[in-house]
Scaffold this motif. Sequence first.
Motif, PDB file in Angstrom:
ATOM      1  N   THR A   1       0.900  -1.324   0.049  1.00 11.44           N
ATOM      2  CA  THR A   1       0.053  -0.139  -0.036  1.00 11.44           C
ATOM      3  C   THR A   1       0.877   1.103  -0.031  1.00 11.44           C
ATOM      4  O   THR A   1       2.151   1.153   0.305  1.00 11.44           O
ATOM      5  CB  THR A   1      -0.901  -0.128   1.116  1.00 11.44           C
TER       6      THR A   1
ATOM      7  N   THR B   1       0.548   3.631   2.033  1.00 12.58           N
ATOM      8  CA  THR B   1       0.278   4.354   3.496  1.00 12.58           C
ATOM      9  C   THR B   1       2.003   4.790   4.131  1.00 12.58           C
ATOM     10  O   THR B   1       2.124   6.103   4.192  1.00 12.58           O
ATOM     11  CB  THR B   1      -0.183   3.460   4.515  1.00 12.58           C
TER      12      THR B   1
ATOM     13  N   GLU C   1       3.404   8.741   4.444  1.00 17.56           N
ATOM     14  CA  GLU C   1       3.888   9.261   5.564  1.00 17.56           C
ATOM     15  C   GLU C   1       5.272   9.677   5.424  1.00 17.56           C
ATOM     16  O   GLU C   1       5.945  10.952   5.983  1.00 17.56           O
ATOM     17  CB  GLU C   1       3.794   8.072   6.597  1.00 17.56           C
TER      18      GLU C   1
ATOM     19  N   THR D   1      -8.789   0.095   1.553  1.00 23.70           N
ATOM     20  CA  THR D   1      -7.296   0.190   1.083  1.00 23.70           C
ATOM     21  C   THR D   1      -7.189   0.258  -0.249  1.00 23.70           C
ATOM     22  O   THR D   1      -7.269  -1.184  -0.900  1.00 23.70           O
ATOM     23  CB  THR D   1      -6.279  -0.280   2.042  1.00 23.70           C
TER      24      THR D   1
END
Length: 353
Positions: free
Chosen positions: A198, A200, A204, A300
């Motif tokens: 993913t 994610t 970040e 997701t």
Amino acid sequence: MGRGVGRGAGRDVGRGVDRRDAGGGQVQAGRRTRGRWFRALLAALVMAALVVPLAAATRPRVPAPAPADLGRITAATLGAAYAANRANAAEAARMAEDHGDRHRAAMERAMARDPARQFLAFDGRGPGLATEVFGDLAGADRIAVLIPGSDTTLDTYARFRATAVSLHRHLAARHPRTAVIAWLGYETPGTVGTAVMTTTRAQEAAPELAESVAALYGIAGRDTEISLLCHSYGSVVCARAAPALEAEGLPVADLVLLGSPGTGVDRASDLRTSARVWAGRGARDWIADVPHARADLLGTTVGFGTDPMSPAYGARRFAAGSAGHGGYFAPGSESLANLARIVLGETAEVSHD
């Protein structure tokens, strides 16, 4: 699609097989195989979503002091910043030793004891973060920033550092005013787990990378040419950071995707960067067998879409020789030679596959 029926057109008389049907069948079979791969991958990720977090919860976190408070680093304060980060690494080594993690303690002691080591940033907590400089950063007019992929932590930092050393040696022999940055500035995902499939972690990490690149411009000057060399999952990080740098008026010269699983966009133009976008993959890199697709899983998005090596993606492809997934910076390799040419702006000299 047509089945080639009528007047025997395209038919193999000896076998009674329509060649167009045979080719189409192979394409369909290939698609079905890739589809099964991707569905199996999704199933594995569902299982990993349950198992991996539980295993991670029982894994002890390595204690360390908070990072040194350095403020804005300038060319004049580089030496003090390097010294402060080595001191922080020394304290982290003592704490890791007391914690019983001798491997981590040894790694951090090696960082702290060598006065030639140059760390722009260091954080020994948990998996650990470090940004190490090779060369004279303040005097550089060409800077290569290496962004690693999965399973890169302070415990495995030595192998990541070796890639930076190899590139810097190759560059410095040809152009002394170069610097290489080994940027372990984010908590990379593990190869086994859900995060690696993913965006994610990349989302970040992107602001941290953009901030680091802006700091490099502040130290070396706005005329410096900066190239991002993004390996594996690191290419997903770069794809998120490049548009932010463009929006801030701090574009990079080159965005280089090495052994990339995809970037989360379908075309290089969707990256919204003025950088030259390059893609390379070695003949022995297993990432070629990873399905290049995206799908929604429990809210997701899993997968990164178009293969950057695909003509449809629109990147400049460069030859990476026989490199395996971790071999792009091997001394004497075709991939290392091409990466150096890209960093030095010798685009016409880059060999293509």
